[in-house]
Scaffold this motif. Structure first.
Motif, PDB file in Angstrom:
ATOM      1  N   ASN A 324      36.181  42.214  33.215  1.00 40.85           N
ATOM      2  CA  ASN A 324      34.769  41.853  33.423  1.00 40.85           C
ATOM      3  C   ASN A 324      34.461  41.677  34.902  1.00 40.85           C
ATOM      4  O   ASN A 324      33.377  42.070  35.383  1.00 40.85           O
ATOM      5  CB  ASN A 324      34.439  40.569  32.671  1.00 40.85           C
ATOM      6  CG  ASN A 324      34.420  40.775  31.161  1.00 40.85           C
ATOM      7  OD1 ASN A 324      34.149  41.885  30.684  1.00 40.85           O
ATOM      8  ND2 ASN A 324      34.708  39.716  30.408  1.00 40.85           N
ATOM      9  N   ASP A 325      35.415  41.080  35.645  1.00 44.50           N
ATOM     10  CA  ASP A 325      35.207  40.906  37.083  1.00 44.50           C
ATOM     11  C   ASP A 325      35.088  42.251  37.781  1.00 44.50           C
ATOM     12  O   ASP A 325      34.270  42.422  38.709  1.00 44.50           O
ATOM     13  CB  ASP A 325      36.361  40.109  37.694  1.00 44.50           C
ATOM     14  CG  ASP A 325      36.363  38.654  37.247  1.00 44.50           C
ATOM     15  OD1 ASP A 325      35.298  38.175  36.786  1.00 44.50           O
ATOM     16  OD2 ASP A 325      37.420  37.990  37.363  1.00 44.50           O
ATOM     17  N   LYS A 327      33.969  45.043  36.433  1.00 39.20           N
ATOM     18  CA  LYS A 327      32.664  45.622  36.083  1.00 39.20           C
ATOM     19  C   LYS A 327      31.529  44.992  36.893  1.00 39.20           C
ATOM     20  O   LYS A 327      30.569  45.668  37.273  1.00 39.20           O
ATOM     21  CB  LYS A 327      32.396  45.428  34.595  1.00 39.20           C
ATOM     22  CG  LYS A 327      33.327  46.235  33.691  1.00 39.20           C
ATOM     23  CD  LYS A 327      33.084  45.913  32.215  1.00 39.20           C
ATOM     24  CE  LYS A 327      34.045  46.679  31.323  1.00 39.20           C
ATOM     25  NZ  LYS A 327      33.866  46.352  29.884  1.00 39.20           N
ATOM     26  N   ASN A 328      31.656  43.704  37.171  1.00 39.44           N
ATOM     27  CA  ASN A 328      30.591  43.006  37.897  1.00 39.44           C
ATOM     28  C   ASN A 328      30.459  43.460  39.347  1.00 39.44           C
ATOM     29  O   ASN A 328      29.359  43.374  39.934  1.00 39.44           O
ATOM     30  CB  ASN A 328      30.826  41.494  37.861  1.00 39.44           C
ATOM     31  CG  ASN A 328      30.629  40.915  36.466  1.00 39.44           C
ATOM     32  OD1 ASN A 328      29.891  41.488  35.641  1.00 39.44           O
ATOM     33  ND2 ASN A 328      31.292  39.791  36.180  1.00 39.44           N
ATOM     34  N   VAL A 329      31.585  43.910  39.946  1.00 36.37           N
ATOM     35  CA  VAL A 329      31.522  44.271  41.373  1.00 36.37           C
ATOM     36  C   VAL A 329      31.636  45.769  41.612  1.00 36.37           C
ATOM     37  O   VAL A 329      31.399  46.241  42.735  1.00 36.37           O
ATOM     38  CB  VAL A 329      32.636  43.554  42.167  1.00 36.37           C
ATOM     39  CG1 VAL A 329      32.488  42.045  42.059  1.00 36.37           C
ATOM     40  CG2 VAL A 329      34.019  44.010  41.716  1.00 36.37           C
ATOM     41  N   LYS A 330      31.950  46.527  40.574  1.00 36.53           N
ATOM     42  CA  LYS A 330      32.263  47.935  40.765  1.00 36.53           C
ATOM     43  C   LYS A 330      31.135  48.713  41.435  1.00 36.53           C
ATOM     44  O   LYS A 330      31.373  49.526  42.338  1.00 36.53           O
ATOM     45  CB  LYS A 330      32.602  48.571  39.417  1.00 36.53           C
ATOM     46  CG  LYS A 330      33.023  50.030  39.510  1.00 36.53           C
ATOM     47  CD  LYS A 330      33.458  50.561  38.156  1.00 36.53           C
ATOM     48  CE  LYS A 330      33.903  52.010  38.264  1.00 36.53           C
ATOM     49  NZ  LYS A 330      34.360  52.539  36.953  1.00 36.53           N
ATOM     50  N   HIS A 332      29.072  47.789  43.521  1.00 38.40           N
ATOM     51  CA  HIS A 332      28.840  47.378  44.917  1.00 38.40           C
ATOM     52  C   HIS A 332      30.007  47.719  45.838  1.00 38.40           C
ATOM     53  O   HIS A 332      29.891  47.548  47.061  1.00 38.40           O
ATOM     54  CB  HIS A 332      28.600  45.872  44.984  1.00 38.40           C
ATOM     55  CG  HIS A 332      27.480  45.407  44.106  1.00 38.40           C
ATOM     56  ND1 HIS A 332      26.146  45.600  44.407  1.00 38.40           N
ATOM     57  CD2 HIS A 332      27.503  44.764  42.895  1.00 38.40           C
ATOM     58  CE1 HIS A 332      25.394  45.087  43.455  1.00 38.40           C
ATOM     59  NE2 HIS A 332      26.205  44.580  42.511  1.00 38.40           N
TER      60      HIS A 332
END
Length: 385
Positions: A324-325, A327-330, A332
């Protein structure tokens, strides 16, 4: 008149008899001395023969025969400390620990400062499983009296003690003894410094090991094996530029598979580490992006059935949370944002390190670039503490 003459004659005879008696006693005394000396010489000669035979038997591994030899020698000189020492050594070699211990203790009471006696008591304590006593006797032997080559004997004993401490998990004590060994080693004694380097590696002190290997190499720079050992120590220390130099020299002649593997990992780290000094902002961004993509791939591979089944059994963050982490930053994570936002770059690398650590524990030892990233993460974490 006749009586006076008779008395004079009697006194004369008495004096002659006394004189003859004294002379005779002197002769008898001299003969006794000569016979006694001859007897003692004969005893000494027989004792020396038994001692010589005992030494030969002991050297040849015939401990039981040596015991008989030395006991025969003691029949001629029961107080000879050297013969008692050899007998005790023979008893020890034969595995008769209680008897050997009794003889050595008797000798220790006579000469508590004897290096040889203390060393043998250390060996008995070692075989009896008494670690503390063994260490105490080893140290007494190091600082004890040695009749021949005291410096050499003390060096041998300290080496024994270092290995014994390491074998028994006394790491801090071992580190102190190895440091003493290295400090007393002459700069030109390359083999001893190399041995100290090996001991430091076993004791978990790669920084000190590097110093010892480098000292040895100053004397013998052509020793390929020592360059490889210095490279391994530098690698464990996390000094990868130095590890690259040393491992490269160590792999030139007869390289081992381990040396080649470490050299490849080292070069992978030097090509990948975004925290390496002297990099441009663009190069740091490029390395961070590559690391992120590699960690993402590793995570996806690890999220298979084998990884998912064990992810909840470990105290580390679950692989699902890490996914999940990612996916949250990918969206950017790109070269521009990484180059212009140092804090964001740092956070991305921190996520990479968490992924590599978690996947290493849940999905097995990583290889190639993942291995390099895992090691970079450990080095970076230790530098921040």
């Amino acid at each position: 008149m006749a009586t006076g003459i008779t008395n004079i004659a009697a006194r004369y005879i008495q004096r002659r008899v006394l004189l003859l008696s004294v002379v005779l006693l002197g002769i008898l005394f001299a003969v006794t001395v000569v016979l006694a000396r001859s007897y003692h010489a004969w005893e000494s000669e027989f004792a020396q023969q038994w001692i010589q035979t005992g030494n030969q038997d002991l050297k040849a591994g015939r401990a039981d025969a040596a015991i008989k030899d030395f006991r025969n020698a003691l029949n001629y000189d029961p107080e000879d400390n050297l013969v008692q020492l050899r007998l005790a050594e023979a008893l020890l070699a034969a595995g008769r620990l209680p008897e050997a211990h009794a003889y050595f203790l008797n000798l220790w009471e006579r000469t508590p400062g004897s290096g040889e006696v203390n060393l043998q008591l250390a060996h008995i304590s070692e075989r009896s499983g008494d670690v503390d006593d063994a260490i105490r006797y080893y140290r007494s032997a190091i600082y004890g009296v040695w009749n021949e080559q005291p410096a050499v004997e003390r060096e041998k004993v300290r080496l024994e003690l270092c290995n014994y401490l390491l074998a028994n998990g006394r790491i801090k004590d071992a580190q102190a003894e190895i440091a003493a060994l290295a400090a007393e080693a002459p700069p030109g004694d390359a083999p001893l410094h190399e041995e100290a380097g090996r001991l430091f590696m076993r004791a978990g002190s790669p920084s000190q090991a590097v110093v010892e290997f480098e000292t040895a190499l100053k004397t013998d720079p052509k020793n390929t094996e020592w360059w490889a050992e210095a490279g391994k120590a530098a690698f464990d220390r996390g000094n990868y530029p130095k590890a690259d130099t040393y491992l490269s020299r160590g792999s030139r002649n007869h390289p081992s598979a381990e040396t080649r593997e470490l050299l490849e990992i080292t070069r992978g780290i030097l090509r990948t580490d975004p925290f390496q000094a002297g990099l441009t902002d663009a190069e740091r961004a490029r390395r961070t992006l590559r690391a992120f993509r590699q960690a993402e791939t590793r995570l996806q591979e690890c999220l298979g059935p084998a990884g998912a089944s064990s992810s909840e059994q470990l105290p580390l963050p679950g692989l699902g949370a890490l996914s999940n982490d990612v996916k949250n930053v990918k969206d950017h994570v790109n070269l521009r944002s990484l180059r212009n936002q140092p804090d964001f770059q740092h956070n991305v690398m921190h996520l990479v390190f968490r992924i590599e650590e978690a996947t290493a524990q849940q999905c097995g030892e990583p290889k190639d670039l993942d291995k390099a990233l895992l090691l970079i993460g450990k080095q970076h974490a230790s530098s921040e503490q």
